[in-house]
Design a protein around this motif. Structure first.
Motif, PDB file in Angstrom:
ATOM      1  N   ASP A  24     -48.457  -4.393  11.425  1.00  0.00           N
ATOM      2  CA  ASP A  24     -48.008  -3.039  11.723  1.00  0.00           C
ATOM      3  C   ASP A  24     -47.499  -2.963  13.151  1.00  0.00           C
ATOM      4  O   ASP A  24     -47.408  -3.977  13.840  1.00  0.00           O
ATOM      5  N   VAL A  25     -47.184  -1.768  13.583  1.00  0.00           N
ATOM      6  CA  VAL A  25     -46.599  -1.573  14.909  1.00  0.00           C
ATOM      7  C   VAL A  25     -47.484  -2.149  16.016  1.00  0.00           C
ATOM      8  O   VAL A  25     -46.984  -2.604  17.043  1.00  0.00           O
ATOM      9  N   ILE A  26     -48.774  -2.210  15.811  1.00  0.00           N
ATOM     10  CA  ILE A  26     -49.679  -2.751  16.822  1.00  0.00           C
ATOM     11  C   ILE A  26     -49.681  -4.282  16.823  1.00  0.00           C
ATOM     12  O   ILE A  26     -49.780  -4.910  17.874  1.00  0.00           O
ATOM     13  N   THR A  27     -49.557  -4.899  15.650  1.00  0.00           N
ATOM     14  CA  THR A  27     -49.627  -6.359  15.563  1.00  0.00           C
ATOM     15  C   THR A  27     -48.261  -7.055  15.593  1.00  0.00           C
ATOM     16  O   THR A  27     -48.197  -8.274  15.770  1.00  0.00           O
ATOM     17  N   VAL A  28     -47.182  -6.301  15.433  1.00  0.00           N
ATOM     18  CA  VAL A  28     -45.832  -6.866  15.444  1.00  0.00           C
ATOM     19  C   VAL A  28     -45.545  -7.699  16.693  1.00  0.00           C
ATOM     20  O   VAL A  28     -44.938  -8.775  16.584  1.00  0.00           O
ATOM     21  N   PRO A  29     -45.944  -7.268  17.893  1.00  0.00           N
ATOM     22  CA  PRO A  29     -45.648  -8.101  19.061  1.00  0.00           C
ATOM     23  C   PRO A  29     -46.232  -9.514  18.965  1.00  0.00           C
ATOM     24  O   PRO A  29     -45.611 -10.470  19.426  1.00  0.00           O
ATOM     25  N   ARG A  30     -47.395  -9.660  18.350  1.00  0.00           N
ATOM     26  CA  ARG A  30     -47.978 -10.996  18.175  1.00  0.00           C
ATOM     27  C   ARG A  30     -47.117 -11.847  17.266  1.00  0.00           C
ATOM     28  O   ARG A  30     -46.947 -13.054  17.493  1.00  0.00           O
ATOM     29  N   LEU A  31     -46.556 -11.252  16.223  1.00  0.00           N
ATOM     30  CA  LEU A  31     -45.675 -12.010  15.327  1.00  0.00           C
ATOM     31  C   LEU A  31     -44.385 -12.381  16.043  1.00  0.00           C
ATOM     32  O   LEU A  31     -43.938 -13.526  15.979  1.00  0.00           O
ATOM     33  N   ARG A  32     -43.784 -11.429  16.733  1.00  0.00           N
ATOM     34  CA  ARG A  32     -42.537 -11.710  17.461  1.00  0.00           C
ATOM     35  C   ARG A  32     -42.729 -12.844  18.462  1.00  0.00           C
ATOM     36  O   ARG A  32     -41.856 -13.695  18.616  1.00  0.00           O
ATOM     37  N   GLU A  33     -43.866 -12.833  19.126  1.00  0.00           N
ATOM     38  CA  GLU A  33     -44.182 -13.863  20.115  1.00  0.00           C
ATOM     39  C   GLU A  33     -44.171 -15.268  19.502  1.00  0.00           C
ATOM     40  O   GLU A  33     -43.771 -16.230  20.135  1.00  0.00           O
ATOM     41  N   ARG A  34     -44.591 -15.365  18.265  1.00  0.00           N
ATOM     42  CA  ARG A  34     -44.631 -16.669  17.580  1.00  0.00           C
ATOM     43  C   ARG A  34     -43.292 -17.027  16.938  1.00  0.00           C
ATOM     44  O   ARG A  34     -42.950 -18.199  16.826  1.00  0.00           O
ATOM     45  N   VAL A  35     -42.525 -16.022  16.499  1.00  0.00           N
ATOM     46  CA  VAL A  35     -41.295 -16.276  15.747  1.00  0.00           C
ATOM     47  C   VAL A  35     -40.075 -16.491  16.646  1.00  0.00           C
ATOM     48  O   VAL A  35     -39.221 -17.323  16.335  1.00  0.00           O
ATOM     49  N   GLU A  36     -39.988 -15.781  17.752  1.00  0.00           N
ATOM     50  CA  GLU A  36     -38.804 -15.894  18.614  1.00  0.00           C
ATOM     51  C   GLU A  36     -38.495 -17.335  19.022  1.00  0.00           C
ATOM     52  O   GLU A  36     -37.343 -17.752  18.954  1.00  0.00           O
ATOM     53  N   PRO A  37     -39.490 -18.130  19.454  1.00  0.00           N
ATOM     54  CA  PRO A  37     -39.165 -19.525  19.808  1.00  0.00           C
ATOM     55  C   PRO A  37     -38.639 -20.331  18.617  1.00  0.00           C
ATOM     56  O   PRO A  37     -37.805 -21.220  18.782  1.00  0.00           O
ATOM     57  N   LEU A  38     -39.097 -20.004  17.420  1.00  0.00           N
ATOM     58  CA  LEU A  38     -38.613 -20.711  16.226  1.00  0.00           C
ATOM     59  C   LEU A  38     -37.146 -20.393  15.972  1.00  0.00           C
ATOM     60  O   LEU A  38     -36.366 -21.265  15.588  1.00  0.00           O
ATOM     61  N   LEU A  39     -36.769 -19.139  16.187  1.00  0.00           N
ATOM     62  CA  LEU A  39     -35.392 -18.719  15.951  1.00  0.00           C
ATOM     63  C   LEU A  39     -34.434 -19.303  16.988  1.00  0.00           C
ATOM     64  O   LEU A  39     -33.235 -19.401  16.737  1.00  0.00           O
ATOM     65  N   ALA A  40     -34.960 -19.690  18.132  1.00  0.00           N
ATOM     66  CA  ALA A  40     -34.124 -20.259  19.187  1.00  0.00           C
ATOM     67  C   ALA A  40     -33.749 -21.717  18.901  1.00  0.00           C
ATOM     68  O   ALA A  40     -32.825 -22.244  19.509  1.00  0.00           O
ATOM     69  N   ARG A  41     -34.461 -22.339  17.971  1.00  0.00           N
ATOM     70  CA  ARG A  41     -34.166 -23.738  17.635  1.00  0.00           C
ATOM     71  C   ARG A  41     -33.070 -23.802  16.570  1.00  0.00           C
ATOM     72  O   ARG A  41     -33.095 -23.044  15.607  1.00  0.00           O
ATOM     73  N   PRO A  42     -32.120 -24.714  16.726  1.00  0.00           N
ATOM     74  CA  PRO A  42     -31.075 -24.843  15.703  1.00  0.00           C
ATOM     75  C   PRO A  42     -31.650 -25.440  14.413  1.00  0.00           C
ATOM     76  O   PRO A  42     -32.625 -26.186  14.443  1.00  0.00           O
ATOM     77  N   ALA A  43     -31.023 -25.079  13.331  1.00  0.00           N
ATOM     78  CA  ALA A  43     -31.355 -25.618  11.999  1.00  0.00           C
ATOM     79  C   ALA A  43     -32.792 -25.334  11.577  1.00  0.00           C
ATOM     80  O   ALA A  43     -33.386 -26.101  10.831  1.00  0.00           O
ATOM     81  N   THR A  44     -33.344 -24.235  12.022  1.00  0.00           N
ATOM     82  CA  THR A  44     -34.697 -23.869  11.620  1.00  0.00           C
ATOM     83  C   THR A  44     -34.663 -23.139  10.291  1.00  0.00           C
ATOM     84  O   THR A  44     -33.907 -22.189  10.116  1.00  0.00           O
ATOM     85  N   ARG A  45     -35.483 -23.595   9.373  1.00  0.00           N
ATOM     86  CA  ARG A  45     -35.646 -22.922   8.083  1.00  0.00           C
ATOM     87  C   ARG A  45     -37.056 -22.361   8.066  1.00  0.00           C
ATOM     88  O   ARG A  45     -38.015 -23.107   7.974  1.00  0.00           O
TER      89      ARG A  45
END
Length: 118
Positions: A24-45
């Motif tokens: 939810d809105v309170i826990t979303v920042p924790r997810l973003r923190e983990r996902v953003e570095p993954l999205l920065a890598r090329p060819a990530t599935r």
């Protein structure tokens, strides 16, 4: 108390992001923190396993949708698996199941990684 867990592991050909608890809105920042570095890598599935997610609000949905569509198809893709019937219904009502790759289970995703999900 917001019970939310996120774990990241390699499960070729995907980077598996397993979610549990309440997103939810309170826990979303924790997810973003983990996902953003993954999205920065090329060819990530990325494969989001949401089977153990008990609750998701619009903020949580937005993060999952953004992550799934931000990676250009030529570089990789994002997918979801393990949706509860209620979550699948909500995504369907919003027209998202036809725009996102959704697998019934993790096993289905890993056995057919390049196929379009049902």
């Amino acid at each position: 108390m917001h019970d939310f867990q996120v774990s990241v592991a390699q499960s070729p050909p995907f980077t598996l992001v397993t979610l549990s608890g309440e997103l939810d809105v309170i826990t979303v920042p924790r997810l973003r923190e983990r996902v953003e570095p993954l999205l920065a890598r090329p060819a990530t599935r990325i494969l989001f396993d949401v089977e153990k997610l008990r609750f998701i609000d619009s903020a949580g949905m937005r993060v999952l949708i953004d992550a799934c569509v931000r990676t250009p198809p030529k570089d990789g893709d994002g997918a979801l698996c393990g949706m509860s019937p209620q979550m699948r219904h909500l995504f369907s009502l919003l027209g998202l199941t036809s725009r996102l790759t959704v697998y019934p289970t993790r096993a289905d995703a890993l056995s057919r990684p390049a196929a379009t999900a049902p």
